[in-house]
Design a protein around this motif. Sequence first.
Motif, PDB file in Angstrom:
ATOM      1  N   LEU A  29       0.831  -1.205   0.000  1.00 41.13           N
ATOM      2  CA  LEU A  29       0.000   0.000   0.000  1.00 41.13           C
ATOM      3  C   LEU A  29       0.869   1.260   0.000  1.00 41.13           C
ATOM      4  N   ALA A  30       1.932   1.254   0.778  1.00 40.69           N
ATOM      5  CA  ALA A  30       2.818   2.419   0.811  1.00 40.69           C
ATOM      6  C   ALA A  30       3.392   2.713  -0.562  1.00 40.69           C
ATOM      7  N   VAL A  31       3.744   1.657  -1.300  1.00 37.65           N
ATOM      8  CA  VAL A  31       4.277   1.848  -2.656  1.00 37.65           C
ATOM      9  C   VAL A  31       3.186   2.360  -3.590  1.00 37.65           C
ATOM     10  N   ALA A  96       8.619   1.055   1.615  1.00 37.52           N
ATOM     11  CA  ALA A  96       8.157  -0.317   1.861  1.00 37.52           C
ATOM     12  C   ALA A  96       9.018  -0.998   2.925  1.00 37.52           C
ATOM     13  N   ALA A  97      10.332  -0.775   2.858  1.00 33.17           N
ATOM     14  CA  ALA A  97      11.230  -1.384   3.841  1.00 33.17           C
ATOM     15  C   ALA A  97      10.928  -0.879   5.247  1.00 33.17           C
ATOM     16  N   LEU A 101       9.955  -3.363   8.298  1.00 32.06           N
ATOM     17  CA  LEU A 101      10.852  -3.410   9.456  1.00 32.06           C
ATOM     18  C   LEU A 101      10.156  -2.930  10.726  1.00 32.06           C
ATOM     19  N   VAL A 102       9.395  -1.857  10.626  1.00 32.86           N
ATOM     20  CA  VAL A 102       8.694  -1.351  11.801  1.00 32.86           C
ATOM     21  C   VAL A 102       7.597  -2.326  12.225  1.00 32.86           C
ATOM     22  N   GLY A 103       6.900  -2.893  11.246  1.00 35.17           N
ATOM     23  CA  GLY A 103       5.866  -3.872  11.585  1.00 35.17           C
ATOM     24  C   GLY A 103       6.433  -5.078  12.310  1.00 35.17           C
ATOM     25  N   ALA A 122       2.950   3.213   9.669  1.00 36.52           N
ATOM     26  CA  ALA A 122       4.118   3.537   8.848  1.00 36.52           C
ATOM     27  C   ALA A 122       3.720   3.769   7.394  1.00 36.52           C
ATOM     28  N   ALA A 123       2.821   2.917   6.874  1.00 35.50           N
ATOM     29  CA  ALA A 123       2.380   3.061   5.483  1.00 35.50           C
ATOM     30  C   ALA A 123       1.661   4.389   5.265  1.00 35.50           C
TER      31      ALA A 123
END
Length: 494
Positions: A29-31, A96-97, A101-103, A122-123
């Motif tokens: 989703l972030a991408v 995305a990274a 990583l945070v998740g 984060a997203a």
Amino acid sequence: MPSDLASGGRDRRPLPDRSRVAIVGFAVLAVLLQLPFIGAPPGRDEAGYLMVGAGWGHGDDLYGRYWVDRPPLLVWIFEAAGDLTTLRLIGCAAAAAVVVLVGVTARVAAGPRAGVWAAAAAALLASQPWLGTARVNGEILAAPFSAAALLATVLIVRRGGGWKAAVVAGSAATLAVLVKQSTVDAAVFVVVALVMIAWRGRRSRRQLLALAAGVVGGVAVTLTAAVALAAARGAGPVELFDAVVTFRLEAGETIRASASGATTERLLAMVSTWLVSGLAMLTAAVLVLAARRRDPVVWATSAALLAATAFALMGGSYWAHYLIALIPTAALGAGLVAAQVPRRWARNGAVFLVAATIVTVVHTVTDSGQDGREQQAVGRAIEKAAEPGDTAVVTYGQPNVLFNAGLESPYPYLWSLPVRALDPDLDRLSDTLEGEDAPTWIVDWSGFDDWGVDADRLIDVVAQRYRVIGQVCGRDVWLDRRVDRPVPHGGGCR
């Protein structure tokens, strides 16, 4: 360690498969939320750093052809990207990274539910153009390294990780600083978490010494390697220190002494963005949780958030993209808080973040005055009129004009702040205009006699050697009197 925090708070039902899939889904989703901006006009920093990267090794300044107050890893990334589209795709990968990583970090720290909520936060935060995420800057490129340091540290706290995890934590935190020197959130997180472990007697003295040695070793090896590699390409350690540390102090004094009213306006805009983006809400929630629980991860998260906020304000220029540095710890904090509060509270916070993201994305996509369009129009107009071998200078800053024009600059300062701090009398610029490498074109972007500079000599030199050939988007375009070029014409300024 409070058992309810480590196991996900009130919701102890394991979600091993769904949580992993959800974290990856939020990364996608972030991408997807970044894709509408892939073709946006280049920002000042994007254009400038791409020019710096391309010019490294082709001159005598800090980074060859140009000088900039940034660490070498940032320049290497832009050099490796080479072009704007590739850079934007690297930015998507960085976002995305961070989400993944945070998740994972939140999942290890407080259970599956925390991991999902952290990834979602984060997203959404990494997709808010008001934070400057539509452009690829140092903060978003440093964020994956910060997130990696958080994960390594949480593995130490929650899973008993030893010196190897400590090496990764120290190295990753250092890499973040080597991208953007003010990205200290990961370093603060690592230090506070380890101090909390020692304070609460979680490890033996031998184990604590091994952890400390691992962190210090990771920092030392990474920093030494980066400095050595940069020195091999002409950016020596003394010069780097002057650029990334000493200059920032000088620049801060320049801003305080003579900045225009635009600086105050940016400060107000930055604070407003911090409030409406959800970062303020998440920071407050994490601080409340820290006051209630003496958990190393929670305390480290709150300390890192406060440090990142302070450094964003200490920069002095108050650009909104400084707030991107808060995303890894703010998103981790979202997961930690969501694991502790009733579901309806967490859902209310999620609604706020989603609404903020939708509003900012729609506003930016539909905004006809999108940042960078005027610089693109001026640059392309000059590109059409220029001939091979031409060069240009923009007073002061606006490297995206040069990037869009496809022209190099014989003057090493592509941003306005180095001009005002390092060449306030404009003697080096005047010498350049009078010398053998004088630029073919000059774009008067904000007036020669602007804040923080003494332009008397420059104005005389320009009048003697250059003539106004036309205007593009209301900006005077000057041409060297010794050459003949067509009058540049451009449209699409707004």
